[in-house]
Design an enzyme around this catalytic site. Structure first.
Site, mmCIF file in Angstrom:
data_model
loop_
_atom_site.group_PDB
_atom_site.id
_atom_site.type_symbol
_atom_site.label_atom_id
_atom_site.label_comp_id
_atom_site.label_asym_id
_atom_site.label_seq_id
_atom_site.Cartn_x
_atom_site.Cartn_y
_atom_site.Cartn_z
ATOM 1 N N SER A 239 1.050 -0.914 0.234
ATOM 2 C CA SER A 239 0.050 -0.036 -0.118
ATOM 3 C C SER A 239 0.879 1.060 0.239
ATOM 4 C CB SER A 239 -0.950 -0.215 1.554
ATOM 5 O OG SER A 239 -2.162 0.445 0.816
ATOM 6 N N ASP A 466 -8.264 -4.363 -6.293
ATOM 7 C CA ASP A 466 -8.262 -4.112 -4.669
ATOM 8 C C ASP A 466 -8.969 -2.520 -4.439
ATOM 9 O OD1 ASP A 466 -6.468 -2.752 -2.837
ATOM 10 O OD2 ASP A 466 -5.356 -3.034 -3.533
ATOM 11 N N HIS A 493 -7.218 -6.312 -0.475
ATOM 12 C CA HIS A 493 -5.928 -5.546 -0.713
ATOM 13 C C HIS A 493 -5.071 -5.941 -0.294
ATOM 14 C CE1 HIS A 493 -4.378 -1.853 -0.813
ATOM 15 N NE2 HIS A 493 -4.308 -1.317 1.522
#
Length: 525
Positions: A239, A466, A493
Site C-alpha cells: 500500500s 483492490d 487489498h
C-alpha cells in the site's frame, strides 16, 4: 488513506549478497559489520552504529503490539537517526526495529525490510504477525525479516501526539459536522484544532512535523540498511509502503537489490485524484460483496442485487440522527458504521463479519460494526489508540501539497459520492478543507513519476478488485519503474503472503530470493 469526519478527509484516505562478520549477537548469531555500502558525507556516525537487540516487550505501546511482540524468536532494537538530515549534528530521534532472524544463517542473503502501509502503520507489528507465515519458507530461512515503525509512529521516539484517547472517542461520536447547517464551519474548526494540537503536543513540535514525511523515512531506511549490514536493500512494501519503496529507489538507486511492491500508490496522483480512485475501488469491492451476500439466505441487504445499495443506506442513514447505544455506553454513529464497512471491504475474509454486523444493526445491535471500526482506527480493548490514525494525517500533510480550493473540494466530494453511492449520507457534498490546509509546516514532496534509471527490475503486484489502491495504479507504477506487473484476480487489498494464494506467494519468493521475475502477463488467483 484512512478517513472520516465529514465524508472523507483528503489526507486520510501507499543482486548482491550482504556481508556478515564475526561479532556475536544476542543468540550467538553473527552480527553485521557496519557500515555497509556507501555512506553519505557527514552521516558516518549513524551508518556505523551498532544495534543492540533485546526483548521486544518494552517496545509495545498498545494491546495489539503486546500480543504481536510475544511471538517466539522476535527481538527489537532502536536505530538512532537525525531529526533533520539537513542538520545531522543536531537533535536525534529513534526508529523502532523488530526482526526475526534467518533460520539458516549459513544460507542467509540479508535483511528483508518491510512496511505495511498506512501511512502510519507499524512495521514492527506487521513483521511480528508475518514472522509465523514465513517461518520454514525460503524467506524465513534466508532472510532476517525486519519491520520498522517509521519516525513518529508506534515504538519510534518521539511519537506523534494530536488527540488523547478520550478525545478520539469524542471525535468519532461527534456528528456536528454533518448536521447540514454549520457543517463546513464545524469541520474546518475541528481540522484547525487538530493541526494545532499536533504541533503543540508532539515533542520537537513543528520541527518534528516538518521532517516526518516519506523523504525522511527513506533516509532512515538507508541508515537502517547499513546498520543491519546490508550493502543493498531488499524491500517489501504494501500500500503506502510502495511509495516508500519507489521513493527510496529514486533517492538511492545504487543501493537497491530488490523491490516487491504490493497494492501500489499511483506516483502521479494528487490527493483529489487519489480520493476519486479510492471511490471507484470501494464501490467496485462493495459490488463484489453484494454479489457474495445476495446469494446467502441470511444476507442483511436482501436477495436483490439491484436493491442492495438502497438497503444498505436504509440501515446506516438513520444513525445520522439516532446513533445506536452500545453496552459499554459508546454510540455507533453513521461515521463508525461506514468506517466499519470500509474496513471489512479490505479483505474477503471479513465479508461474513460485515454481514453479521449489518444484520446486528437491523436489531439495533452495533457491537460488530463498532468492532470493525475500532480495528480500522486501531483502538484496543483497553480504549487506547495506536498512533496510526494521527500518523496517517501528519504524513500525508507533509508528503503532498494541501488542497485549499473549496470549489475543487466540493466537486471532488460530489464525484466521490456519485461513484461510491453506498457511502452517500444523503447530504450535500462538503467543501470543508481538511487538516492539511491548516498544517503548520510546508510539504516536502510532490506527486511525480520517480526517476529510477539503473535500478534492478521491481516486482509490482496489483489486485483486480483492490478497494483501496485500484488495479490501474499498479499497472502505472510497474511501467514507471521499468519493472514487472503480477496481476492477482481478487477483491483483496494486497495479496503477497496475505491472500493465501500459492501462485502469488511463489512468484514473490522467487523474486526476493533469486531475483527471478514471473513471466510477462502472469495472472494469479
Amino acid at each position: 488513506m484512512r478517513t472520516r469526519k465529514r465524508y472523507l478527509s483528503l489526507a486520510a484516505g501507499l543482486v548482491l549478497l550482504s556481508s556478515v562478520a564475526a561479532c556475536s549477537g544476542s543468540d550467538g548469531a553473527e552480527e553485521p559489520t557496519v557500515p555497509a555500502g556507501p555512506v553519505p558525507e557527514g552521516l558516518e556516525e549513524f551508518y556505523a552504529q551498532r544495534l543492540e537487540w533485546g526483548d521486544c516487550e518494552p517496545y509495545a505501546d498498545n494491546a495489539l503490539a503486546q500480543q504481536a511482540f510475544s511471538g517466539e524468536g522476535l527481538e527489537c532494537a532502536r536505530l538512532t537517526v537525525p531529526l533533520s538530515y539537513d542538520a545531522p549534528q543536531g537533535k536525534t530521534i529513534t526508529v523502532g526495529l523488530l526482526r526475526k532472524q534467518a533460520s539458516e544463517p549459513d544460507q542467509r542473503i540479508g535483511s528483508l525490510i518491510m512496511n505495511p502501509g498506512g501511512p502510519g502503520g507499524s512495521g514492527m507489528i506487521a513483521a511480528a504477525q508475518l514472522s509465523g507465515t514465513v517461518s520454514g519458507t525460503e524467506l524465513g530461512k534466508r532472510f532476517d525479516l525486519v519491520g520498522f515503525d517509521p519516525r513518529g509512529i508506534g515504538a519510534s521516539e518521539p511519537v506523534i501526539e494530536c488527540r488523547t484517547d478520550a478525545e478520539m472517542d469524542a471525535e468519532r461520536a461527534d456528528l456536528s459536522s454533518m448536521d447540514g447547517v454549520n457543517d463546513v464551519a464545524d469541520a474546518e474548526r475541528d481540522a484547525k484544532e487538530f493541526a494545532q494540537a499536533c504541533a503543540e503536543r508532539t515533542e520537537h513540535g513543528e520541527e518534528m512535523l516538518a521532517n516526518l514525511g516519506t523523504r525522511d523515512v527513506v533516509r532512515d531506511i538507508d541508515v537502517m540498511r547499513s546498520a543491519l549490514g546490508d550493502e543493498k536493500l531488499t524491500y517489501l512494501g504494501y500500500s503506502y509502503g510502495t511509495r516508500i519503496g519507489y521513493t527510496y529507489a529514486e533517492t538511492f538507486p545504487g543501493n537497491v537489490r530488490a523491490l516487491l511492491l504490493d497494492g501500489a500508490i499511483d506516483p502521479e496522483q494528487d490527493m483529489l485524484e487519489s480520493l476519486i480512485g479510492q471511490a471507484e475501488g470501494f464501490a467496485n469491492t462493495f459490488d463484489r460483496f453484494v454479489e457474495w451476500c445476495v446469494a446467502r439466505d441470511d444476507c442483511a441487504l436482501g436477495r436483490d442485487k439491484a436493491e442492495a445499495v438502497g438497503a444498505y443506506q436504509d440501515l446506516v442513514r438513520p444513525l445520522l440522527d439516532d446513533p445506536v447505544t452500545l453496552p459499554d455506553g459508546r454510540t455507533l454513529t453513521y461515521n463508525d458504521a461506514t468506517t466499519g464497512t470500509v474496513a471489512a471491504l479490505y479483505s474477503q475474509q471479513l465479508w461474513p463479519t460485515l454481514n453479521q454486523g449489518l444484520n446486528g444493526l437491523r436489531q439495533d445491535n452495533g457491537i460488530m460494526l463498532m468492532a470493525l471500526a475500532d480495528s480500522y482506527y486501531e483502538r484496543g480493548p483497553d480504549g487506547k489508540y495506536s498512533s496510526t490514525y494521527e500518523g496517517l494525517i501528519a504524513i500525508r500533510c507533509v508528503d503532498d501539497p494541501p488542497v485549499t480550493d473549496q470549489a475543487k473540494i466540493e466537486e471532488a466530494q460530489a464525484e466521490y459520492l456519485e461513484k461510491a453511492e453506498f457511502l452517500d449520507p444523503g447530504l450535500p457534498p462538503s467543501s470543508a478543507r481538511d487538516a492539511c490546509a491548516f498544517w503548520p509546516v510546508e510539504h516536502t514532496s510532490e506527486p511525480h513519476l520517480p526517476d529510477v534509471d539503473g535500478i534492478p527490475p521491481a516486482l509490482v503486484i496489483s489486485s483486480t478488485d483492490d478497494p483501496a489502491t485500484p488495479y490501474q495504479a499498479g499497472v502505472n507504477l510497474a511501467k514507471a519503474l521499468g519493472g514487472r506487473l503480477l496481476t492477482f484476480e481478487g477483491a483483496q487489498h494486497t495479496a503477497f503472503l496475505t491472500a493465501g494464494d500459492r501462485c502469488v506467494d511463489e512468484a514473490g519468493v522467487a523474486y526476493l530470493v533469486d531475483g527471478e521475475l514471473p513471466p510477462e502477463g502472469t495472472r494469479c488467483g
